[in-house]
Write an enzyme that holds these catalytic residues in place. Structure first.
Site, PDB file in Angstrom:
ATOM      1  N   HIS A 190      19.224  73.018  12.138  1.00 11.43           N
ATOM      2  CA  HIS A 190      18.972  73.624  13.448  1.00 11.43           C
ATOM      3  C   HIS A 190      19.835  72.922  14.483  1.00 11.43           C
ATOM      4  O   HIS A 190      20.612  72.026  14.139  1.00 11.43           O
ATOM      5  CB  HIS A 190      17.477  73.597  13.793  1.00 11.43           C
ATOM      6  CG  HIS A 190      16.847  72.236  13.735  1.00 11.43           C
ATOM      7  ND1 HIS A 190      17.284  71.167  14.480  1.00 11.43           N
ATOM      8  CD2 HIS A 190      15.802  71.759  13.011  1.00 11.43           C
ATOM      9  CE1 HIS A 190      16.544  70.106  14.241  1.00 11.43           C
ATOM     10  NE2 HIS A 190      15.641  70.427  13.325  1.00 11.43           N
ATOM     11  N   HIS A 198      20.284  69.124  14.249  1.00 11.88           N
ATOM     12  CA  HIS A 198      21.273  68.640  13.265  1.00 11.88           C
ATOM     13  C   HIS A 198      22.699  68.923  13.752  1.00 11.88           C
ATOM     14  O   HIS A 198      23.598  68.100  13.580  1.00 11.88           O
ATOM     15  CB  HIS A 198      21.104  69.371  11.924  1.00 11.88           C
ATOM     16  CG  HIS A 198      19.758  69.216  11.294  1.00 11.88           C
ATOM     17  ND1 HIS A 198      18.852  70.247  11.199  1.00 11.88           N
ATOM     18  CD2 HIS A 198      19.174  68.149  10.715  1.00 11.88           C
ATOM     19  CE1 HIS A 198      17.767  69.820  10.579  1.00 11.88           C
ATOM     20  NE2 HIS A 198      17.931  68.552  10.284  1.00 11.88           N
ATOM     21  N   SER A 242      12.211  71.175  15.841  1.00 12.88           N
ATOM     22  CA  SER A 242      11.807  70.738  14.510  1.00 12.88           C
ATOM     23  C   SER A 242      11.666  71.989  13.665  1.00 12.88           C
ATOM     24  O   SER A 242      11.237  73.038  14.167  1.00 12.88           O
ATOM     25  CB  SER A 242      10.455  70.022  14.613  1.00 12.88           C
ATOM     26  OG  SER A 242       9.856  69.953  13.332  1.00 12.88           O
ATOM     27  N   ARG A 274       9.459  72.411  11.731  1.00 14.16           N
ATOM     28  CA  ARG A 274       8.013  72.676  11.658  1.00 14.16           C
ATOM     29  C   ARG A 274       7.518  73.559  12.810  1.00 14.16           C
ATOM     30  O   ARG A 274       6.418  74.108  12.725  1.00 14.16           O
ATOM     31  CB  ARG A 274       7.244  71.370  11.710  1.00 14.16           C
ATOM     32  CG  ARG A 274       7.456  70.545  10.484  1.00 14.16           C
ATOM     33  CD  ARG A 274       6.626  69.331  10.537  1.00 14.16           C
ATOM     34  NE  ARG A 274       6.779  68.598   9.306  1.00 14.16           N
ATOM     35  CZ  ARG A 274       6.188  67.456   9.043  1.00 14.16           C
ATOM     36  NH1 ARG A 274       5.390  66.926   9.926  1.00 14.16           N
ATOM     37  NH2 ARG A 274       6.366  66.850   7.916  1.00 14.16           N
TER      38      ARG A 274
END
Ligand code: PAF
Length: 306
Positions: free
Chosen positions: A34, A37, A188, A190
């Site tokens: 994402h 990164h 994240s 998540r």
């Protein structure tokens, strides 16, 4: 961009690059790239002659009960993204390439990894042992001049810095700022698990961190007072079923709790919103004329005690 899967192939490419005098940067990832990164890749591409991105879903850092098989794997997307951002090599080893039969070594950084996310009750240090073991292997395989990690995983970065200092790795650790959504939520993979309501509640974490920073600017330096205030704010915003695992004011290198913010510190938080575990942190700088001491490169002299 070339994709390689074996250590031998990667070393052959890198030996040639190093012989030509090129500086090597590495961005270790578990894939599902994402913008967080990609900001690390951008920084490596800007600072190094050759950037290696590693994509390896490391089984040894999954906690008991965490579903390794459910971890997102998007190699085609990752390849396209890393290539667009200018990476030169993508290293995508199989599990057996990193952990061949008979593999028996673990690199464990004690202390730093035994609190916060590594608290004894959560046996979380086993997660960090998995991280430092695979990162040590990646450093030995790639032998980078610089390695790039996100500040969002502050405890991971502190453990890696300690390992690099203790084991005399010749790599400079670069920490890059946390990338956030428009409402401040730290990026994240998540976040995708959050419902709309949970997503709204999740911003309580960054809001509590922001409020801590502003209380500090107003002159509150006592760690316990700042912590209690943040915990109250979190309790006001989160639902009864959400759980705050910790909110603490800590030293950025040792992660020990600080009593008073008289020098740069970190406010760190972890909470479960629904069943999704989120972490975040903010640097805290007391008002001073001294330059910032929040580390962005290796702060620990090799061989130094914390
Ligand atoms: O931060 C991660 O994605 C992982 O912990 C890392 C550093 C790639 C090691 O597997």
């Amino acid at each position: 961009m070339n994709t390689v899967t074996s250590i031998a192939e990667l070393r052959a490419e890198l030996d040639a690059a190093r012989a030509a005098g090129l500086g090597v940067g590495v961005v270790p990832t578990m894939g599902a790239l994402h913008e967080g990164h990609l900001s690390l890749i951008d920084r490596s591409v800007a600072e190094c002659d050759l950037t290696v991105v590693t994509v390896f879903v490391n089984p040894t850092q999954f906690r008991p009960g965490e579903d390794l098989d459910a971890y997102p794997r998007r190699l085609a997307d990752d390849t396209a993204l890393a290539s667009e951002r200018g990476a030169d090599l993508l290293f995508v080893p199989a599990v057996e390439e990193i952990y061949p039969p008979g593999f028996a070594t673990s690199v464990a950084v004690r202390g730093i990894t035994e609190r916060l996310c590594g608290d004894a009750t959560r046996r979380g240090h086993e997660h960090f042992d998995g991280v430092t073991t695979v990162v040590a292997k990646l450093f030995n395989i790639v032998q980078p001049d610089r390695a790039y990690f996100g500040q969002k995983d502050a405890q991971q970065v502190a453990a890696i810095r300690r390992m690099v200092a203790d084991l005399n790795f010749r790599v400079r650790i670069e920490t890059c700022p946390t990338v956030r959504e428009a409402d401040g939520l730290a990026l994240s993979s998540r976040n995708a698990y959050l419902s709309a309501d949970q997503r709204e509640r999740a911003t309580a974490l960054v809001d509590a961190l922001r409020a801590t920073q502003s209380e500090l600017s107003d002159g509150v330096r006592d760690g316990a007072t700042l912590t209690q205030s943040a915990l109250r704010r979190l309790a006001d915003r989160l639902a009864p079923d959400d759980t705050v695992e910790y909110f603490e004011i800590v030293d950025p290198c040792s992660l020990e709790t600080v009593e008073s913010v008289d020098r740069p510190a970190l406010a760190v938080v972890a909470a479960r919103v629904g069943s999704t575990r989120l972490i975040d942190n903010f640097p805290l700088e007391p008002k001073t004329d001294r330059p910032s001491a929040i580390p962005t490169t290796n702060p620990i002299p090799q061989g130094a005690a914390i």
